[in-house]
Every structure is written in structure tokens, then in C-alpha cells.
Write an enzyme that holds these catalytic residues in place. Structure first.
Site, PDB file in Angstrom:
ATOM      1  N   ASP A 114       0.840  -1.202   0.000  1.00 28.95           N
ATOM      2  CA  ASP A 114       0.000   0.000   0.000  1.00 28.95           C
ATOM      3  C   ASP A 114       0.876   1.253   0.000  1.00 28.95           C
ATOM      4  OD1 ASP A 114       0.873  -0.162   2.600  1.00 28.95           O
ATOM      5  OD2 ASP A 114      -1.116  -0.102   3.524  1.00 28.95           O
ATOM      6  N   GLU A 251       9.536  -4.127  10.270  1.00 31.45           N
ATOM      7  CA  GLU A 251       9.931  -2.841   9.694  1.00 31.45           C
ATOM      8  C   GLU A 251      10.502  -1.926  10.777  1.00 31.45           C
ATOM      9  OE1 GLU A 251       7.070  -1.197   7.028  1.00 31.45           O
ATOM     10  OE2 GLU A 251       8.012   0.775   6.997  1.00 31.45           O
TER      11      GLU A 251
HETATM   12  O1  KIV Z   1       3.612  -1.148   1.600  1.00 29.37           O
HETATM   13  C1  KIV Z   1       4.807  -1.483   1.602  1.00 29.37           C
HETATM   14  O2  KIV Z   1       5.548  -1.166   0.692  1.00 29.37           O
HETATM   15  C2  KIV Z   1       5.283  -2.254   2.746  1.00 29.37           C
HETATM   16  C3  KIV Z   1       6.741  -2.398   3.050  1.00 29.37           C
HETATM   17  C4  KIV Z   1       7.043  -3.554   3.920  1.00 29.37           C
HETATM   18  C5  KIV Z   1       7.742  -2.184   2.070  1.00 29.37           C
HETATM   19  O3  KIV Z   1       4.494  -2.746   3.473  1.00 29.37           O
END
Ligand code: KIV
Length: 334
Positions: A114, A251
Site C-alpha cells: 500500500d 519494519e
Molecule cells: O507497503 C509497503 O511497501 C510495505 C513495506 C514492507 C515495504 O508494506
């Protein structure tokens, strides 16, 4: 990590504002090459004029590149890679053209993140992204992909209400071509994960910095720094794996904590700003290609720094993830 925005610029992790510039257009589900044109008149995503054209399926076999040569990546294969200690290379992907390029360059997992809300749409966060938009981009990616595993993000507001809502939303993404859905958060998400998995939908969980909660978290900050926060992350990660999550994205958290979780959990842990000890790595495509303007968080490496073709940059990323040279704890860790 939602890094920066190509349109209304705001770095997703630092929140820093950038100069405005027009957002780019996503590919519209046409392939630029391929041996056999096929008429395509029933695709609701195509502009009406496209029915007068032909759609070419992606070229198979001819390209002597890893995506064309390898067998499809399955959940079984990802588990085998994890068990064998082979690192998993994952990148975000939002359209058919890049899906083909990344697949051919050997990227194992394409994440229809997203983050597209920020990267493609120029929004200030991922919160406004709709389920329809996620399904649209998932369809585009699925058309361009041949062998990579496709994970699609459940967007904000599409699963928080109930397990029923999560099932309904996940079904749309799976029907659009996803192989797995990803949802953010721990604790309250465990029953949702269980409900999805019991109904045959593979789930990737996402802990640490969860950008859909950016306002509750007070910004795009490193998570799990103090003992209580680290303990909560340990409990949530364990619970999500027990609920059946087959993969976990961590993350923006201290490398030591992510490494501890990656070693303790039976499922592959994919890191972004979480150090080198994870089973794999993910970056936002536009960040690692150097397309994102402005200063990026330290965990991003620009794989186009030395120039060359985009496919070469992506291959450099895959090679660096596989051989463990990215991320470098001294330069990219917390
Ligand atoms: O939406 C995204 O790009 C993510 C990350 C883990 C890169 O959730």
C-alpha cells in the site's frame, strides 16, 4: 517502509516534506513485447480504446534470465529456502512492466504494497489507499509476473472491523492474483490471521513500524527500542506465527531484536530497516532504484548508484540480499 513520495513528497519514514512534482502513471496492463498477440476485449481495467488493440502475453522461455528460467516460487519453496538458509529477496511492485522485470531479474517475492499510495499516488501516507486500488495494482502485477510469489497488502480500513471484513477483502486481492495477503499489527490481528489461514488464504504479518498506524505511533520512528516495546513485539510475533502467519515483515526496528525474532520464529522473517539477520529483505522499489527524491532513511541502499540498466540494479539487489552483503549493519542498521 514507505519511503518517499514521487508526487507530493513526504518521506514515509521521516515524514520530511519534499518538493511537489507530478506523480507518474502506473502501467495499464499492456506488455511491450511477446510472441503472440491475443485479443483482449473483456478486461474491465483496460481503457476502452484498448479493445481495438492487442494484448501480448509476457514472453516466456526466450529470455535467458532467472525469472524466465526458474520454477514458480510457492509457499513450499519459500519455506524450503528459509530452512536451507537461502535469503529471500523481496521488492515492492505495482505494475505489469516492473513485475516482469523483477521476476526476470530473480526477485523471489513481489509485494503489492500500500506504499503505492505514497510512491505512485503522491499521498502523504498509506491511509487513503482503497481496496479497489490494491486489487487493480495486484491485477496489473499478476499479469506481468510469471514465477514470483505475489503478496498484496490489505489496505487501511479493509480488515480492522472484523474477521468477516478481512475475509471479504482478502478474497478480492486473491481473486486479483495475489498468492498471500499482508496485514499490519499484532495482538488484535491474531484471530483475523487464523480466520484467513483456516480458509486457505496465506497471510504475511507486519510488525514494528506499521505505517497504517502512523498517527498512533507519532510518526515514522524506529520501534521496539525499550524493553517493554521489545517484549510486546516478541509476544505479538510469537502469537502471529502460532495463528498461522506464514511470513512476517519486520519494519524499522533494532537489528538485534529483529535478529532474535528471526532466529526464534519458525517462519521466514523479512526485514526492512531491521538488520541483516532476517531470512530476507524487502525495499520499496522506487527507493532502491534511486527514483525517490530527497534524503532517504539510512536503511535504503540505492542499487542504481553506479548507473546501468534497471534490470542490472535489481539483479545487484537480489545478489546482495542472497549473499548477505545488504543490509550492511554499519550503514543500514539501527
Ligand atoms: O507497503 C509497503 O511497501 C510495505 C513495506 C514492507 C515495504 O508494506
Amino acid at each position: 517502509m514507505r519511503m518517499a513520495v514521487s508526487g507530493i513528497g513526504r518521506c514515509a519514514s521521516t515524514g520530511a516534506l519534499r518538493a511537489k512534482r507530478p506523480a507518474g502513471a502506473a502501467a495499464e496492463g499492456r506488455y511491450s513485447h511477446g510472441p503472440e498477440p491475443l485479443p483482449c476485449t473483456d478486461d474491465p481495467d483496460l481503457p476502452s480504446h484498448a479493445s481495438a488493440r492487442t494484448i501480448r502475453p509476457r514472453q516466456r522461455g526466450a529470455a535467458a534470465m532467472s525469472g524466465a528460467a526458474r520454477k514458480p516460487i510457492t509457499l513450499h519453496r519459500l519455506r524450503a529456502m528459509h530452512a536451507a538458509g537461502e535469503k529471500i529477496a523481496m521488492l515492492t511492485c505495482y505494475d505489469a512492466a516492473f513485475a516482469q522485470l523483477l521476476d526476470d531479474a530473480g526477485v523471489d517475492v513481489l509485494l503489492v504494497g500500500d506504499s503505492l499510495g505514497m510512491v505512485l499516488q503522491g499521498r502523504p501516507s498509506t491511509l487513503p489507499v482503497s481496496l479497489d486500488e490494491m486489487a487493480y495494482h495486484t491485477r496489473c502485477v499478476a499479469r506481468g509476473n510469471r514465477s514470483a510469489w505475489i503478496v498484496a497488502d490489505l489496505p487501511f480500513g479493509s480488515y480492522q472491523a472484523s474477521a468477516e471484513q478481512a475475509l471479504h477483502s482478502a478474497a478480492q486481492l486473491m481473486q486479483a492474483g495475489a498468492h498471500m495477503v499482508k496485514l499490519e499489527g499484532g495482538g488484535w490481528t491474531a484471530p483475523l490471521v487464523r480466520a484467513l489461514v483456516e480458509r486457505g488464504i496465506p497471510v504475511c504479518a507486519h510488525l514494528g513500524l506499521t505505517p497504517q498506524s502512523v498517527h498512533a505511533l507519532g510518526g515514522y520512528r524506529v520501534q521496539g527500542r525499550d524493553d517493554d516495546a521489545a517484549q510486546t513485539l516478541r509476544a505479538h510475533a510469537t502469537e502471529l506465527a502460532a495463528a498461522g502467519a506464514a511470513m512476517l515483515v519486520l519494519e524499522l526496528m533494532p537489528s538485534a531484536l529483529a535478529g532474535e525474532l528471526a532466529a526464534a520464529l519458525p517462519i521466514p522473517v523479512i526485514g526492512i530497516g531491521a538488520g541483516p539477520a532476517c531470512a530476507g529483505q524487502v525495499l520499496v522499489l522506487h527507493d532502491m532504484l534511486g527514483i525517490t527524491p530527497g534524503t532517504l532513511p539510512r536503511f535504503v541502499r540505492n542499487f542504481m548508484h553506479d548507473g546501468g540498466a534497471i534490470a542490472d540494479g535489481v539483479r545487484r539487489y537480489v545478489a546482495a540480499v542472497k549473499d548477505g552483503s545488504f543490509p550492511d549493519p554499519a550503514r543500514h542498521g539501527y
